[in-house]
Design a protein around this motif. Structure first.
Motif, PDB file in Angstrom:
ATOM      1  N   ILE A 477      28.450  16.071 -47.266  1.00  0.00           N
ATOM      2  CA  ILE A 477      28.094  14.740 -47.760  1.00  0.00           C
ATOM      3  C   ILE A 477      26.594  14.502 -47.624  1.00  0.00           C
ATOM      4  O   ILE A 477      25.966  13.893 -48.486  1.00  0.00           O
ATOM      5  CB  ILE A 477      28.898  13.670 -46.993  1.00  0.00           C
ATOM      6  CG1 ILE A 477      30.379  13.810 -47.355  1.00  0.00           C
ATOM      7  CG2 ILE A 477      28.394  12.265 -47.297  1.00  0.00           C
ATOM      8  CD1 ILE A 477      31.318  13.062 -46.436  1.00  0.00           C
ATOM      9  N   ALA A 478      26.004  15.031 -46.547  1.00  0.00           N
ATOM     10  CA  ALA A 478      24.567  14.862 -46.335  1.00  0.00           C
ATOM     11  C   ALA A 478      23.750  15.767 -47.253  1.00  0.00           C
ATOM     12  O   ALA A 478      22.529  15.625 -47.330  1.00  0.00           O
ATOM     13  CB  ALA A 478      24.224  15.153 -44.878  1.00  0.00           C
ATOM     14  N   GLY A 479      24.422  16.680 -47.921  1.00  0.00           N
ATOM     15  CA  GLY A 479      23.704  17.598 -48.805  1.00  0.00           C
ATOM     16  C   GLY A 479      23.149  18.815 -48.091  1.00  0.00           C
ATOM     17  O   GLY A 479      22.220  19.458 -48.568  1.00  0.00           O
ATOM     18  N   ILE A 480      23.711  19.109 -46.926  1.00  0.00           N
ATOM     19  CA  ILE A 480      23.261  20.286 -46.172  1.00  0.00           C
ATOM     20  C   ILE A 480      24.129  21.480 -46.548  1.00  0.00           C
ATOM     21  O   ILE A 480      25.349  21.394 -46.526  1.00  0.00           O
ATOM     22  CB  ILE A 480      23.373  20.024 -44.655  1.00  0.00           C
ATOM     23  CG1 ILE A 480      22.444  18.883 -44.254  1.00  0.00           C
ATOM     24  CG2 ILE A 480      23.091  21.287 -43.849  1.00  0.00           C
ATOM     25  CD1 ILE A 480      22.628  18.411 -42.823  1.00  0.00           C
TER      26      ILE A 480
ATOM     27  N   PRO B 247      22.540   9.453 -48.841  1.00  0.00           N
ATOM     28  CA  PRO B 247      23.441  10.425 -49.476  1.00  0.00           C
ATOM     29  C   PRO B 247      24.750   9.791 -49.933  1.00  0.00           C
ATOM     30  O   PRO B 247      25.357  10.276 -50.889  1.00  0.00           O
ATOM     31  CB  PRO B 247      23.667  11.463 -48.372  1.00  0.00           C
ATOM     32  CG  PRO B 247      23.309  10.782 -47.101  1.00  0.00           C
ATOM     33  CD  PRO B 247      22.235   9.799 -47.445  1.00  0.00           C
ATOM     34  N   ALA B 427      20.457  14.972 -42.096  1.00  0.00           N
ATOM     35  CA  ALA B 427      21.438  14.480 -41.119  1.00  0.00           C
ATOM     36  C   ALA B 427      21.093  13.045 -40.692  1.00  0.00           C
ATOM     37  O   ALA B 427      21.960  12.183 -40.601  1.00  0.00           O
ATOM     38  CB  ALA B 427      21.473  15.408 -39.907  1.00  0.00           C
ATOM     39  N   LEU B 430      21.931  10.598 -43.362  1.00  0.00           N
ATOM     40  CA  LEU B 430      23.369  10.306 -43.407  1.00  0.00           C
ATOM     41  C   LEU B 430      23.723   9.254 -42.356  1.00  0.00           C
ATOM     42  O   LEU B 430      24.427   8.282 -42.651  1.00  0.00           O
ATOM     43  CB  LEU B 430      24.181  11.591 -43.170  1.00  0.00           C
ATOM     44  CG  LEU B 430      25.694  11.367 -43.031  1.00  0.00           C
ATOM     45  CD1 LEU B 430      26.303  10.798 -44.303  1.00  0.00           C
ATOM     46  CD2 LEU B 430      26.402  12.677 -42.655  1.00  0.00           C
ATOM     47  N   GLU B 432      21.807   7.119 -41.033  1.00  0.00           N
ATOM     48  CA  GLU B 432      21.248   5.838 -41.470  1.00  0.00           C
ATOM     49  C   GLU B 432      22.177   5.169 -42.493  1.00  0.00           C
ATOM     50  O   GLU B 432      22.437   3.964 -42.405  1.00  0.00           O
ATOM     51  CB  GLU B 432      19.857   6.053 -42.077  1.00  0.00           C
ATOM     52  CG  GLU B 432      19.238   4.735 -42.508  1.00  0.00           C
ATOM     53  CD  GLU B 432      17.833   4.880 -43.083  1.00  0.00           C
ATOM     54  OE1 GLU B 432      17.199   5.943 -42.905  1.00  0.00           O
ATOM     55  OE2 GLU B 432      17.370   3.916 -43.713  1.00  0.00           O
TER      56      GLU B 432
END
Lengths: 481, 481, 481, 481
Positions: A477-480, B247, B427, B430, B432
């Motif tokens: 979800i964070a795009g990592i 995100p 991270a 996210l 936040e």
């Protein structure tokens, strides 16, 4: 006949011979000692319920094993409905009789555990434990036996493992394997109520390693086995007959028992684990899954009794419409239902083991039991603030019943028109018994520690929870990448 | 074809004509406006899931009504398993896509409600509402329609009843009954997302009395009906494209909508309640029972995302073994599972209505939703204390991506070897978005108030709870006759 | 000599003649009855402290009234420093001796209250109450008297005012005014410890109206006055001598007392309020301001003892480094310091009354006392989860001390190398006494209800808080004119 | 003239030259940028207050150092009264203007810290830091300077110490010592508001060891020093002028700043620590003692604003008598007063340092700040449940002010007779700004993390708390020798 009465259970106990001590003296008569009798009463409710028209259908069923009617607490869970019924029975029976701890859950939790783990061990090691367990369960069902759990070891120094203790006896272990059976030694703490049961069951309470095989022990054992000693702490029962005070404690409670196995012989046909250290974690998990389900059932009975007691005390004080008391009740209702909900979730999300037995999910009920432990203090606070100081300052029933002072109490404890002073006194004595009597002290401590304290439950949940999956999702979800 | 794709849903929206305003301007293009698009995306996940191999089996089923594959959110609940699946779908879909509010639950909750209540009204009054609802549900299933709920009235002065308001339009009401249908007028607040749905449904939100028949109104209505006005507040989406920040908010969110019915005509075949004031309480109960089940599902998805985000932030900070962070995670896991457990309990303890439809128990899920609302602040606190101040002090991605300042950020935001600075930035962004962005502000407010705030839920529980029985039990235990 | 010893106080009690009943029997010997002696011990600590080199400077001072050294609990507060010292003395003496309730605070709170209110009444009505109070305070200081508070009326039906009760005696009232004094009648509940004091003080506990003048009564009275009856509930002391168990309860505790004034004559020179109903609210406020300051002092002593007990139990279990136990300790430390902080704030924000006496601010200490009441359950939970089940399952000291079973206990309760089993047993018995003994039950109930339950405290705070000012500020900030 | 006006402060800023970046662009004009202006406004309140008749006496005093009237935030604490006044000023000024963060506390905390620590270092090492600090403080007082704190290092990998980081620059350190001064390099995070101050102050944030002397650095520095770069995150201010919305955010807020010292030269007369690693713990303690006192002051202002806002929203909704809302208000009042009480306790229990400066007690205020952080979520929940869903679903003011839709809003947002719709809208926009706007998101995050998160505060308390003494007492009470 597989569904016994309370009387039959008590008669059987009367025959029991055992080596037991309490408050510095030897116990001769289990059944008529007021410090023990309340515990027998508590277990007795599980027999009463089986014979109570209101509860009969919930508490009895036809055993698929022996094809007779049996008491549900001797039943091996077959499906989600059985798990629901188990929790429901805890709540309904506890609620109907006002009994805080029926105790008998632990026996059911243990036979389910023994059934499953013996199957798994046999499968891996080619042992023949499982058939022995089946035979024992049949006996338990036929005779409607009460099983006493001896689970938590004395533990010694908590910073050391079983194999590192200066005195190995602080964990129960095998000292000799013979052709006909094994000799075991060690002390089991917290064996609440084991004194007035029909058969003991011992299992390990600690995740063992390969060099700790001697501690990996599961077996059943009669209470009169040579070498067994029961060291007992009296139940929190009042020592003289009461009319108004301690309405719960004068009926129900439990003796606490420390069981010493001092070179006790256990024949092989009663043994279902002996050395299979790699099954201690699964065993603990299956037991916890069953026991926490039971606990979420009985806790919700206690918690909803708090709601009823608060409604009652508000009524007798003339404060039934006070908004803060009603809010307290709402909070307690929600707490109750959340704890019970955890049992339902454990049923819905449980799984059927390869051997056909249903295992509830341990995660929600471990959370529910820890939640209940945390909420105890809150419930007590709600009840006490609803009731007021008389919970602790009201004089003894002896003063109330004495001709000299009774009239004064009658006059000064009178509150709302239409409610007798005696009923108000009774209501306060109930709240006292739920919040601040010795029974309450004992019960609340058991609610925190029994079956594992909150910290232990959290660790159990964590070990059975896929945090890694959640972390990976968060990354995505964070795009990592 | 009864199971649509996201694209088909969007194409249908593109055709939609409606009278809508946002931030002082008229809305022309629903689909491409970034302030609305995130809401369409959110609803889109329910179509994606139906076509996603991982979720397909959970999210689609064969309709016993139209005998085609349908999306579960158009299904009428038949049994406990359906209720479990409904909650599970909310959790799994929300979790898989990281979407905080799928929105579509409300449509399912409403068709189930309309189905049951129309049956009951017909039974009592001999009306023919039920068949109309059946036809509408068939249409909903065949076309895979998204239904927008217009439920909560504007309410005016809270100290006055609907019939006492100076301006009657603050509650939706009938102004004229004609042969072919009815004319309705009034404003419905909190109609989140109704703007980008396919059909509106209106129901009363207040327990009405006999002299308030004109407010007892249930119907379906197209969005382009004459007299309808949508007053919209933009979703909390960022207004320009972002690469690292927000995100979640840059993908999902919802516009808030106030719907004005200004003499809107509704033909009789879309009406399922008109004047039957005595069914408003049952209607509210059935809706609540369904909606709280949905909420316990989606909340548990959000709550477990908090666990994953905390695990992630601990990792990128090099603090994965900090005991306090692990304890925070344990607490959040237990909170999550208790909320989800409430949905399971609602399924287990639900009942099948005479018309064959399953109604979950509203008590545990109302408790669960109120609990989740209370725990929001705790989760936020846990995440922020785990992450540290950078949640709010980290500079914009524009600085991070700018050649002039990016190198400095790269150097100074670098933490653990093996984890790129960019991943650490992601991270934090996210966390936040989960704790302190506008999305978080909106979402948390919705978690408290949406579907009824905690105080309203408590009242609903109380109205459906037998406290008297508990009081009588307490009396019996206390020895009061 | 104005600073007495414990022995002198006890000797004086030995002379006391009074009409008292306990558990259905008349009390003949106050001093040697174990059910009362623990209460005398508790009050005795205030005399011990005055003669203890470590505490002497805190607990004694030169009276500006009689110019002799006096015990601080007989002192009239002159300034902020006195208020700080009062709270500090409660904490230090309670902490040094491990005594949960010194009791003597209430006498100090009452003489301060009588001093101020008599001044105010004189000023308005031209009475001469104040000089009488001054004389009584001088006597209290010279003789180092212990004053027993009879404050809370029996109250009857809580939904009715004093003037509406069917039996007016449920509120103490004047039945006759004579030239030499007044005749009073009525019952005072919750008069903890009044049995073993040197002089009673009665004040109203309810905000009275003009037609309720007869209930507006403040006076001092000897314990042997004709017509006085003490109905007593035994302290929660063990009834036989113990060596290890109940380390606190076997020393300290309190009898609870209901005082019946049955046409008791009080000479005018002991009366400081008689009919001035308009001073009941100020009286309650001044008393609360003093009493809550005292409570925040003694509660912080109890709360920090919980920290010490947890540190001890962790040590004897070998769990001193467990992170969850350390976190529990941190939480308890913060709770303790916040409660004590409330006392400090009450001192800093207090005011000097026109008559020269210092009145602490009642708001922070009322909040602090309510907070402490709420945190009780949490502390208990922390201690029990830190200690484990032995808190309730450990056998009696009789078993431990018995030759037959003592060896087994010695073996099986042994934990950490270097710590004797006996010390471990003692540590558990301490935690038991703090969490789940009868003493704990009594003490916790008193912590919730004593001096007013949380709901009553909230109302008191609200009545003394300027919410309107805060609302006006909010309006200004919102831009509302 | 030592007491400046807001205007004079702003004029001074206008002259400031600095190398600053925000959102990917260089900042040219500090003063007129809306993303920065709200921060300047916030600091401006400390100048306004000094010139405000209502606050003047609290906020200004005659300096014993320069014998002129000065602003309290430039004053060195002399006694308990100064500490009380410091906390009181935070609460009163924050409350009067509705400004959540005045920011200027940190400057006062730092000059007090520098004053004391320089004295102690001189005493041990014979350095001459203290006189330099005195001169700087005189300058600060004379010019009424605002000091920007650069305290928390970038920290890199949290599992490594400063000396172990692959890139040493993640902790500020000396790279060269010259005759005329030192060259320093490193990044300081969380330097909120430092952008619009008059002088920076750098101190270490980590307990250093002997081999980490180069990180032990304390100095003052102008903002235009060569090598300084400010990387800034915009304040959460709205980017266009508003009339109703964001009543707080459109006035107040803060930019967040990351300060890079890239080989900055600091002359010796601005240095007060350079290598004395053994004073980092004392420095952190003194700073914390001061800063937590400030925080308990400003938090109580924010917390009581929540009370006022709740009272207001209840009024405009016609729900002023709802018992649950009043209970929420009572809880918030008690929370507020407990936090403020911690500041009072810190004053009462503070100590005068050998150099004559007063140091508050860090224990109660650290507890109070952690408590406030935990209660944030609870306050938000209370406000939102009191207000209802409109907090998030109310449309933009643009719609309300638009001729086309404004009439509809006027009609449908109307509630209680006698309260204009506009006022109701304003009340909701205030609650939104306090609970769920970007300002709220930022502010709440700062309340958790700013000055150290709860876990860090707990560790600080523990390091300054005598648990051993409490354990010994527990032993004594338990009878353990």
């Amino acid at each position: 006949m597989a569904v016994l009465t309370r009387e039959a259970y008590i008669e059987r106990l009367r025959e029991q011979k055992l080596n037991a001590h309490m408050s510095g003296e030897k116990i001769d008569n289990l059944v008529d000692d007021p410090r023990i009798r309340v515990g027998i009463n508590a277990i007795g409710t599980t027999f009463d319920a089986a014979n109570d028209p209101d509860l009969h259908d919930l508490v009895t069923l036809e055993s698929p094993l022996i094809h007779e009617q049996i008491n549900r607490w001797t039943h091996i869970l077959e499906d989600e409905q059985d798990a629901v019924a188990k929790a429901k029975a805890m709540r309904q029976v506890g609620g109907a009789y006002g009994c805080p701890c029926l105790y008998r859950c632990i026996g059911n939790d243990l036979i389910n555990t023994a059934w499953i783990i013996s199957y798994d061990i046999d499968k891996k090691y080619g042992t023949n434990y499982h058939q022995r367990v089946i035979e024992i369960v049949k006996e338990v069902q036929r005779k409607d036996l009460v099983i006493g759990g001896t689970i938590v070891d004395a533990k010694g120094d908590r910073a050391l493992r079983p194999s590192q203790q200066p005195d190995p006896d602080v964990y129960l272990h095998v000292v000799e394997k013979r052709e006909d059976g094994i000799i075991v030694r060690g002390g089991k703490a917290h064996s609440t109520a084991a004194l007035y049961t029909d058969m003991l069951c011992a299992v390990p309470s600690y995740p063992l390693r390969e060099n700790e095989k001697e501690f990996a022990l599961g077996f059943f054992c009669p209470l009169d086995a040579e070498g067994l000693t029961f060291l007992c702490r009296p139940a929190t029962a009042p020592l003289e007959p009461l009319k108004l005070e301690n309405p719960i404690a004068r009926k129900y409670g439990h003796a606490e028992v420390f069981v010493v196995y001092d070179d006790v012989f256990v024949p092989w046909d009663r043994v279902f684990m002996c050395g299979e250290y790699d099954f201690t974690v699964p065993l603990i998990n299956v037991f916890t899954a069953n026991h926490m389900l039971s606990k979420c059932g009985c806790r919700s009975a206690s918690m909803e009794l708090d709601v009823g007691a608060t409604a009652l005390i508000a009524e007798v004080n003339g404060a039934a419409r006070a908004s803060h008391i009603n809010d307290y009740m709402n909070e307690m209702i929600m707490n109750t239902e959340m704890v019970y909900a955890c049992a339902m979730a454990a049923a819905v999300n449980g799984k059927t083991h390869e051997c056909g037995v249903f295992i509830p999910d341990l995660v929600p009920t471990s959370a529910g039991k820890a939640f209940a432990a945390k909420k105890l203090g809150e419930h007590r606070y709600y009840m006490q603030d609803s009731a007021g100081g008389l919970v602790q300052t009201m004089v003894d029933e002896k003063d109330y019943l004495s001709p000299e002072t009774g009239q004064l109490m009658e006059k000064y404890y009178k509150a709302k028109e239409g409610i007798s002073t005696e009923d108000r006194v009774r209501a306060f004595k109930l709240v006292e018994d739920l919040t601040s009597s010795r029974l309450a002290g004992w019960y609340h401590a058991m609610c925190v520690s029994g079956g594992g304290g909150p910290q232990m439950l959290k660790q159990g949940i964590r070990a059975n929870y896929d945090v890694e999956k959640l972390k990976q999702r968060a990354k995505k979800i964070a795009g990592i990448k």
